[in-house]
Design an enzyme around this catalytic site. Structure first.
Site, PDB file in Angstrom:
ATOM      1  N   ARG A 221       0.851  -1.188   0.000  1.00  0.00           N
ATOM      2  CA  ARG A 221       0.000   0.000   0.000  1.00  0.00           C
ATOM      3  C   ARG A 221       0.887   1.238   0.000  1.00  0.00           C
ATOM      4  O   ARG A 221       1.963   1.254   0.630  1.00  0.00           O
ATOM      5  CB  ARG A 221      -0.899   0.030   1.251  1.00  0.00           C
ATOM      6  CG  ARG A 221      -2.057  -0.946   1.218  1.00  0.00           C
ATOM      7  CD  ARG A 221      -3.109  -0.573   0.170  1.00  0.00           C
ATOM      8  NE  ARG A 221      -4.260  -1.474   0.153  1.00  0.00           N
ATOM      9  CZ  ARG A 221      -4.383  -2.521  -0.653  1.00  0.00           C
ATOM     10  NH1 ARG A 221      -3.432  -2.828  -1.518  1.00  0.00           N
ATOM     11  NH2 ARG A 221      -5.485  -3.262  -0.618  1.00  0.00           N
ATOM     12  N   HIS A 269      -0.956  -0.087  -9.742  1.00  0.00           N
ATOM     13  CA  HIS A 269      -1.623  -1.000  -8.799  1.00  0.00           C
ATOM     14  C   HIS A 269      -2.144  -2.241  -9.535  1.00  0.00           C
ATOM     15  O   HIS A 269      -3.352  -2.520  -9.547  1.00  0.00           O
ATOM     16  CB  HIS A 269      -2.777  -0.281  -8.072  1.00  0.00           C
ATOM     17  CG  HIS A 269      -3.193  -0.986  -6.808  1.00  0.00           C
ATOM     18  ND1 HIS A 269      -3.552  -0.316  -5.667  1.00  0.00           N
ATOM     19  CD2 HIS A 269      -3.307  -2.304  -6.511  1.00  0.00           C
ATOM     20  CE1 HIS A 269      -3.877  -1.201  -4.727  1.00  0.00           C
ATOM     21  NE2 HIS A 269      -3.730  -2.413  -5.222  1.00  0.00           N
TER      22      HIS A 269
HETATM   23  P1  NDP Z   1      -1.655 -11.699   4.999  1.00  0.00           P
HETATM   24  O1  NDP Z   1      -2.558 -11.179   6.050  1.00  0.00           O
HETATM   25  O2  NDP Z   1      -1.767 -13.116   4.586  1.00  0.00           O
HETATM   26  O3  NDP Z   1      -0.138 -11.471   5.441  1.00  0.00           O
HETATM   27  C1  NDP Z   1       0.280 -10.332   6.137  1.00  0.00           C
HETATM   28  C2  NDP Z   1       1.685 -10.571   6.649  1.00  0.00           C
HETATM   29  O4  NDP Z   1       2.160  -9.349   7.242  1.00  0.00           O
HETATM   30  C3  NDP Z   1       1.743 -11.633   7.752  1.00  0.00           C
HETATM   31  O5  NDP Z   1       2.917 -12.409   7.625  1.00  0.00           O
HETATM   32  C4  NDP Z   1       1.806 -10.819   9.035  1.00  0.00           C
HETATM   33  O6  NDP Z   1       2.475 -11.432  10.113  1.00  0.00           O
HETATM   34  C5  NDP Z   1       2.634  -9.618   8.558  1.00  0.00           C
HETATM   35  N1  NDP Z   1       2.419  -8.467   9.437  1.00  0.00           N
HETATM   36  C6  NDP Z   1       1.272  -7.814   9.711  1.00  0.00           C
HETATM   37  N2  NDP Z   1       1.477  -6.819  10.600  1.00  0.00           N
HETATM   38  C7  NDP Z   1       2.799  -6.865  10.897  1.00  0.00           C
HETATM   39  C8  NDP Z   1       3.628  -6.112  11.762  1.00  0.00           C
HETATM   40  N3  NDP Z   1       3.136  -5.116  12.519  1.00  0.00           N
HETATM   41  N4  NDP Z   1       4.940  -6.430  11.832  1.00  0.00           N
HETATM   42  C9  NDP Z   1       5.439  -7.459  11.085  1.00  0.00           C
HETATM   43  N5  NDP Z   1       4.707  -8.200  10.236  1.00  0.00           N
HETATM   44  C10 NDP Z   1       3.408  -7.910  10.154  1.00  0.00           C
HETATM   45  O7  NDP Z   1      -1.832 -10.735   3.744  1.00  0.00           O
HETATM   46  P2  NDP Z   1      -1.576 -11.057   2.190  1.00  0.00           P
HETATM   47  O8  NDP Z   1      -0.241 -11.694   2.074  1.00  0.00           O
HETATM   48  O9  NDP Z   1      -2.731 -11.748   1.602  1.00  0.00           O
HETATM   49  O10 NDP Z   1      -1.563  -9.568   1.591  1.00  0.00           O
HETATM   50  C11 NDP Z   1      -0.641  -8.608   2.035  1.00  0.00           C
HETATM   51  C12 NDP Z   1      -0.986  -7.234   1.496  1.00  0.00           C
HETATM   52  O11 NDP Z   1      -0.679  -7.146   0.110  1.00  0.00           O
HETATM   53  C13 NDP Z   1      -2.465  -6.851   1.542  1.00  0.00           C
HETATM   54  O12 NDP Z   1      -2.833  -6.416   2.836  1.00  0.00           O
HETATM   55  C14 NDP Z   1      -2.545  -5.736   0.513  1.00  0.00           C
HETATM   56  O13 NDP Z   1      -2.316  -4.479   1.131  1.00  0.00           O
HETATM   57  C15 NDP Z   1      -1.401  -6.049  -0.444  1.00  0.00           C
HETATM   58  N6  NDP Z   1      -1.890  -6.424  -1.780  1.00  0.00           N
HETATM   59  C16 NDP Z   1      -1.529  -5.661  -2.855  1.00  0.00           C
HETATM   60  C17 NDP Z   1      -1.951  -6.005  -4.115  1.00  0.00           C
HETATM   61  C18 NDP Z   1      -1.528  -5.220  -5.312  1.00  0.00           C
HETATM   62  O14 NDP Z   1      -2.038  -5.451  -6.412  1.00  0.00           O
HETATM   63  N7  NDP Z   1      -0.589  -4.313  -5.174  1.00  0.00           N
HETATM   64  C19 NDP Z   1      -2.810  -7.175  -4.341  1.00  0.00           C
HETATM   65  C20 NDP Z   1      -3.107  -7.912  -3.146  1.00  0.00           C
HETATM   66  C21 NDP Z   1      -2.672  -7.534  -1.916  1.00  0.00           C
HETATM   67  P3  NDP Z   1       1.858 -12.752  10.799  1.00  0.00           P
HETATM   68  O15 NDP Z   1       2.048 -13.844   9.767  1.00  0.00           O
HETATM   69  O16 NDP Z   1       2.693 -12.969  11.984  1.00  0.00           O
HETATM   70  O17 NDP Z   1       0.425 -12.460  11.086  1.00  0.00           O
HETATM   71  C1  OXD Z   2      -5.837  -6.132  -2.858  1.00  0.00           C
HETATM   72  C2  OXD Z   2      -5.373  -5.251  -3.925  1.00  0.00           C
HETATM   73  O1  OXD Z   2      -5.688  -5.781  -1.675  1.00  0.00           O
HETATM   74  O2  OXD Z   2      -5.700  -5.525  -5.092  1.00  0.00           O
HETATM   75  O3  OXD Z   2      -6.349  -7.214  -3.162  1.00  0.00           O
HETATM   76  O4  OXD Z   2      -4.658  -4.290  -3.654  1.00  0.00           O
END
Ligand code: NDP
Ligand code: OXD
Length: 306
Positions: A221, A269
């Site tokens: 993001r 994006h």
């Molecule tokens: P998940 O919820 O599966 O994974 C999030 C990861 O971040 C987990 O490993 C979590 O740790 C870690 N995390 C969260 N908070 C913290 C913190 N404070 N400190 C350290 N680590 C942290 O999410 P996804 O993998 O499915 O997606 C991740 C992000 O990707 C989405 O939230 C979205 O913003 C972005 N995205 C972007 C897209 C694009 O097209 N650009 C498309 C899809 C998603 P833990 O495992 O310990 O909980």
């Molecule tokens: C998502 C994205 O969060 O597309 O899925 O950014």
């Protein structure tokens, strides 16, 4: 069962057709102000009015992985919020990030510039060991990306909130191990959810700790990155370049410096898109599972923010 669909910037008709085909008994409608009450919603960036009018929603399916925008709204207090759990996104994210990492490591932009002026020139091969890749966030997407990058034999580090063990990935966890993770990383990939804990996490203090000549890939993001800090560190030479897919304001304003910076690659994006077929299949499976009283993956912890 009544399902309301409310997604901005998305053509509703193909989604309604797909949901109706997969749930023949359900009444699936596009939301209009004043629509009758429903128990299920499928949404992307809905207006606050939608939730104000639908206090009885029991399950809200988000048509993306990130729920930061959704959680900024006032939602029905007891509704289950369910995010996309891969649904075809992780392979897209893996190919996008591997491409960015390899393009930088193999200096493909420099070769393209040479070729454009008819210059046949070689560059000294770089050592993979000098380009450790660090993935922030080892969730559904981050873990897949880490495994994919490791296939190319880069040293791979990962950082998450809770400890992980992933073959081929040196894992760090929690705020107390962040500095160690950064100091061991040269190509930094952000795949964190945007939460109060992770907002502005890519800033002068953190980015300065990366190995000099660092490269930043932000596919999570725009709110993770302090834009001015990245630009200053690029000017100072500590950071060599960046691939940015997400921005604080989208579309990226025409006058933003990122458009013009020669070391920054901007994409709109698009690193991992929501795929209709996979998304509908996942939502429908979850509706059936919930109906049977089973637990489902992808339920958002509203307190934690992801
Ligand atoms: P998940 O919820 O599966 O994974 C999030 C990861 O971040 C987990 O490993 C979590 O740790 C870690 N995390 C969260 N908070 C913290 C913190 N404070 N400190 C350290 N680590 C942290 O999410 P996804 O993998 O499915 O997606 C991740 C992000 O990707 C989405 O939230 C979205 O913003 C972005 N995205 C972007 C897209 C694009 O097209 N650009 C498309 C899809 C998603 P833990 O495992 O310990 O909980
Ligand atoms: C998502 C994205 O969060 O597309 O899925 O950014």
């Amino acid at each position: 069962m009544r399902i309301l669909f409310c997604a901005s910037h998305t053509k509703a008709a193909p989604w309604l057709d797909a949901l109706r085909a997969a749930l023949p008994g359900a009444d699936v409608q596009e939301w209009q102000p004043g629509a009758p009450a429903a128990e299920h919603a499928v949404v992307w960036s809905p207006p606050q009015q939608f939730f104000d009018e639908q206090p009885g929603l029991k399950v809200i399916f988000n048509m993306g992985a990130g729920v930061d925008a959704l959680l900024s709204l006032e939602l029905p207090r007891d509704a289950l919020v369910v995010r996309l759990d891969d649904a075809g996104m992780s392979v897209q994210m893996a190919e996008f990030v591997c491409h960015a990492v390899i393009r930088h490591f193999r200096e493909l932009d420099q070769y393209a510039r040479d070729v454009a002026v008819g210059r046949w020139s070689y560059r000294r091969p770089r050592a993979r060991a000098d380009y450790p890749v660090g993935i922030m966030g080892l969730g559904v997407l981050g873990e897949r990306v880490a495994r994919a990058v490791a296939q190319f034999e880069f040293p791979v580090r990962g950082w998450s909130r809770s400890p992980k063990a992933i073959p081929g990935v040196q894992c760090y966890a929690g705020a107390e191990e962040l500095d160690e993770f950064l100091a061991a990383t040269r190509i930094l990939v952000c795949l964190l959810p945007l939460t109060p804990d992770t907002a502005d996490i890519l800033n002068r203090r953190t980015l300065s700790q990366l190995i000099p000549g660092a490269y930043v890939v932000n596919v999570a993001r725009g709110g993770h990155l302090v834009d001015e800090d990245l630009l200053a560190l690029l000017d100072e030479g500590h950071i060599a370049g960046a691939t940015l897919d997400v921005f604080r304001e989208e579309p990226l304003p025409r006058d933003h410096a990122f458009w013009r910076h020669e070391a920054i690659t901007v994409t709109p994006h698009t690193s991992a898109r929501t795929l209709r077929e996979e998304t509908v299949a996942q939502i429908v499976d979850k509706i059936h599972a919930l109906g049977r009283g089973e637990a489902i993956a992808g339920v958002v912890d509203r307190q934690r923010g992801y």
